[in-house]
Design a protein around this motif. Sequence first.
Motif, PDB file in Angstrom:
ATOM      1  N   ASP A 161      32.231  47.894  45.267  1.00 53.42           N
ATOM      2  CA  ASP A 161      32.102  46.560  44.673  1.00 53.42           C
ATOM      3  C   ASP A 161      33.317  46.180  43.830  1.00 53.42           C
ATOM      4  O   ASP A 161      33.586  44.991  43.614  1.00 53.42           O
ATOM      5  CB  ASP A 161      30.838  46.479  43.819  1.00 53.42           C
ATOM      6  CG  ASP A 161      29.571  46.406  44.668  1.00 53.42           C
ATOM      7  OD1 ASP A 161      29.679  46.064  45.862  1.00 53.42           O
ATOM      8  OD2 ASP A 161      28.491  46.722  44.135  1.00 53.42           O
ATOM      9  N   ALA A 164      35.658  43.816  45.672  1.00 54.58           N
ATOM     10  CA  ALA A 164      35.208  42.485  46.073  1.00 54.58           C
ATOM     11  C   ALA A 164      36.021  41.343  45.466  1.00 54.58           C
ATOM     12  O   ALA A 164      36.300  40.350  46.150  1.00 54.58           O
ATOM     13  CB  ALA A 164      33.722  42.315  45.748  1.00 54.58           C
ATOM     14  N   ILE A 203      31.360  45.197  51.978  1.00 56.24           N
ATOM     15  CA  ILE A 203      31.701  44.052  51.131  1.00 56.24           C
ATOM     16  C   ILE A 203      31.763  42.776  51.963  1.00 56.24           C
ATOM     17  O   ILE A 203      31.388  41.695  51.508  1.00 56.24           O
ATOM     18  CB  ILE A 203      33.043  44.281  50.413  1.00 56.24           C
ATOM     19  CG1 ILE A 203      32.979  45.578  49.598  1.00 56.24           C
ATOM     20  CG2 ILE A 203      33.403  43.103  49.524  1.00 56.24           C
ATOM     21  CD1 ILE A 203      31.898  45.588  48.557  1.00 56.24           C
ATOM     22  N   ARG A 218      31.036  37.086  52.918  1.00 55.52           N
ATOM     23  CA  ARG A 218      30.777  38.061  51.860  1.00 55.52           C
ATOM     24  C   ARG A 218      29.358  38.575  52.012  1.00 55.52           C
ATOM     25  O   ARG A 218      28.425  37.777  52.148  1.00 55.52           O
ATOM     26  CB  ARG A 218      30.998  37.426  50.491  1.00 55.52           C
ATOM     27  CG  ARG A 218      32.417  36.929  50.238  1.00 55.52           C
ATOM     28  CD  ARG A 218      32.481  36.108  48.969  1.00 55.52           C
ATOM     29  NE  ARG A 218      33.815  35.594  48.686  1.00 55.52           N
ATOM     30  CZ  ARG A 218      34.340  34.492  49.230  1.00 55.52           C
ATOM     31  NH1 ARG A 218      33.614  33.764  50.097  1.00 55.52           N
ATOM     32  NH2 ARG A 218      35.564  34.084  48.924  1.00 55.52           N
TER      33      ARG A 218
END
Length: 220
Positions: A161, A164, A203, A218
């Motif tokens: 994460d 991202a 992701i 996304r």
Amino acid sequence: MSEKPLHAALKHWYAQSGDHFEVPVDGFVIDIVRGDLLIEVQTRSFSSIRRKLKQLLGKHRVRLVYPIAREKWIIKLANDGHSRKSRRKSPKRGAWEHVFEELVSFPRMLADPNFSLEVLLIQEEEIRCHDGSRAWRRRGWVTHERRLLRVLDRWLVETPDDLAPLVPAELEEPFTTSDLAKALARPRRLAQQMAYCLRELGILAPAGKRGNAILYMRAS
């Protein structure tokens, strides 16, 4: 052990009080051991350290430290191999997303809770000497060594994460790697490497096609 100047300088910069250096662990020599954390400084291709990381991660916490040249000065040495012939600033400027050029070697490793990656943006000098039998693309100039001038910034990636935010917030979905490249102002090949890694890590998710181009969104 033969150690290049950039590697040695980064290891010294990264070290903290109480660290141990060049420690044998499970048949490998580790750059820095900090408590139960094994730290490897990697200035070359990730593919060359893949096997080492894979074996160590089964039993240990491992952090890979990787430098990207935000600014680089190229120094060419004279024929004596010591005196300076010229020094110029390279027009190339590295950025965080350039880590994907190497991360394609093992993107899923970032999903391992024992693995973390720290990216450093640096200023460096690249020392080149002339060897007429090599590097025809550079007219015989080959890289002799790299030298650290300064660490400008650092970024610790501990989970998928954390990557991202590198996808531009203004990028409308669904998008292709061409759209991603345009939003980043980077070559499409880098956008493709980025999309591949982020897809492997969950992701980004595929969302059909536009002609022959894969569309991405996304992942929620």
